[in-house]
Write a protein that holds these residues in place. Structure first.
Motif, PDB file in Angstrom:
ATOM      1  N   TYR A  92       0.836  -1.201   0.000  1.00 33.84           N
ATOM      2  CA  TYR A  92       0.000   0.000   0.000  1.00 33.84           C
ATOM      3  C   TYR A  92       0.863   1.240   0.000  1.00 33.84           C
ATOM      4  O   TYR A  92       1.796   1.358   0.792  1.00 33.84           O
ATOM      5  N   LYS A  93       0.513   2.170  -0.900  1.00 33.72           N
ATOM      6  CA  LYS A  93       1.299   3.415  -0.979  1.00 33.72           C
ATOM      7  C   LYS A  93       0.785   4.443   0.023  1.00 33.72           C
ATOM      8  O   LYS A  93       1.544   5.142   0.662  1.00 33.72           O
ATOM      9  N   HIS A  94      -0.536   4.535   0.097  1.00 30.32           N
ATOM     10  CA  HIS A  94      -1.131   5.588   0.917  1.00 30.32           C
ATOM     11  C   HIS A  94      -2.284   5.018   1.754  1.00 30.32           C
ATOM     12  O   HIS A  94      -3.295   4.566   1.210  1.00 30.32           O
ATOM     13  N   ILE A  95      -2.095   5.057   3.057  1.00 30.31           N
ATOM     14  CA  ILE A  95      -3.087   4.490   3.979  1.00 30.31           C
ATOM     15  C   ILE A  95      -3.794   5.618   4.736  1.00 30.31           C
ATOM     16  O   ILE A  95      -3.134   6.492   5.301  1.00 30.31           O
TER      17      ILE A  95
ATOM     18  N   ILE B 272       1.027  -1.758   9.727  1.00 33.63           N
ATOM     19  CA  ILE B 272       0.949  -2.112   8.298  1.00 33.63           C
ATOM     20  C   ILE B 272       1.872  -1.202   7.495  1.00 33.63           C
ATOM     21  O   ILE B 272       2.581  -1.644   6.589  1.00 33.63           O
ATOM     22  N   ALA B 273       1.861   0.075   7.844  1.00 36.16           N
ATOM     23  CA  ALA B 273       2.570   1.079   7.041  1.00 36.16           C
ATOM     24  C   ALA B 273       4.091   0.957   7.142  1.00 36.16           C
ATOM     25  O   ALA B 273       4.793   1.074   6.135  1.00 36.16           O
TER      26      ALA B 273
ATOM     27  N   PRO C  70       6.568  -1.423   7.655  1.00 35.15           N
ATOM     28  CA  PRO C  70       7.433  -2.298   6.842  1.00 35.15           C
ATOM     29  C   PRO C  70       7.358  -1.988   5.350  1.00 35.15           C
ATOM     30  O   PRO C  70       8.279  -2.315   4.606  1.00 35.15           O
ATOM     31  N   GLN C  71       6.270  -1.362   4.903  1.00 34.64           N
ATOM     32  CA  GLN C  71       6.106  -1.096   3.465  1.00 34.64           C
ATOM     33  C   GLN C  71       6.492   0.328   3.103  1.00 34.64           C
ATOM     34  O   GLN C  71       6.455   0.702   1.940  1.00 34.64           O
ATOM     35  N   GLY C  72       6.755   1.141   4.102  1.00 33.87           N
ATOM     36  CA  GLY C  72       7.070   2.544   3.845  1.00 33.87           C
ATOM     37  C   GLY C  72       5.881   3.326   3.294  1.00 33.87           C
ATOM     38  O   GLY C  72       6.049   4.276   2.519  1.00 33.87           O
ATOM     39  N   SER C  73       4.671   2.924   3.673  1.00 32.26           N
ATOM     40  CA  SER C  73       3.474   3.622   3.168  1.00 32.26           C
ATOM     41  C   SER C  73       3.338   5.002   3.803  1.00 32.26           C
ATOM     42  O   SER C  73       3.751   5.219   4.947  1.00 32.26           O
ATOM     43  N   THR C  74       2.708   5.900   3.056  1.00 30.78           N
ATOM     44  CA  THR C  74       2.348   7.211   3.596  1.00 30.78           C
ATOM     45  C   THR C  74       1.088   7.025   4.443  1.00 30.78           C
ATOM     46  O   THR C  74       0.170   6.305   4.042  1.00 30.78           O
TER      47      THR C  74
END
Ligand code: AMP
Length: 145
Positions: free
Chosen positions: A4-7, A27-28, A30-34
């Motif tokens: 996911y890019k943007h949460i 969630i954000a 480990p994925q580096g999500s915004t």
């Protein structure tokens, strides 16, 4: 689970909001999500339908002020900047859908109560957000249940 890019995290600004934000952060990270936060303020006129001849402006302003402060405090725990702290006005599900399209969000994170009986019949914000969503939704069971 996809990347996911943007949460977008929907918070009601009770203590439970912290649980929802913490799970979204899990969630954000480990994925580096915004991460963005949203809180919807329902206009007082929805509750009173304009039937009561009262000027609700100053109460509404106070509610908005308090909401901004609480949202900023929650955002500070995760270094979420001002431009990603959204206060919106209207029904939470409608405004969350609108904002997630506008901000190109690919996941909405929300809390969920294990309701039963009458409360289930009345529905929940998580249910309402799930219906008509244009991106993924993750509902976390809140611990007070
Ligand atoms: P509820 O079904 O109203 O008990 O709320 C469950 C979850 O919906 C909360 O944990 C939040 O994630 C979200 N939520 C409820 N009210 C709001 C609101 N006014 N603005 C944004 N999100 C909300």
């Amino acid at each position: 689970m996809g990347k996911y890019k943007h949460i977008l995290v929907a918070v009601d600004l009770t203590d439970e909001g912290k649980q929802v934000v913490a799970r979204a952060s899990d969630i954000a990270q480990p994925q580096g999500s915004t991460l963005s936060l949203v809180h919807a303020i329902e206009p007082l006129s929805y509750a009173y339908g304009g039937d009561i001849p009262m000027d609700l402006t100053s109460i509404q302003e106070e509610i908005e002020q308090q909401a901004k402060l609480k949202l900023a405090a929650l955002a500070a725990t995760l270094d979420i900047p001002k431009e990603r702290q959204h206060i919106v006005y209207g029904r939470p599900e409608v405004e969350i859908h609108k904002l997630s399209k506008k901000q190109e969000v690919d996941l909405v994170v929300i809390g969920s109560h294990g309701r039963h009986g009458f409360a289930l019949l009345l529905g929940s914000t998580a249910n309402a957000v799930l219906h008509g969503a244009s991106c993924d939704i993750r509902a976390f069971r809140l611990k007070s249940d």
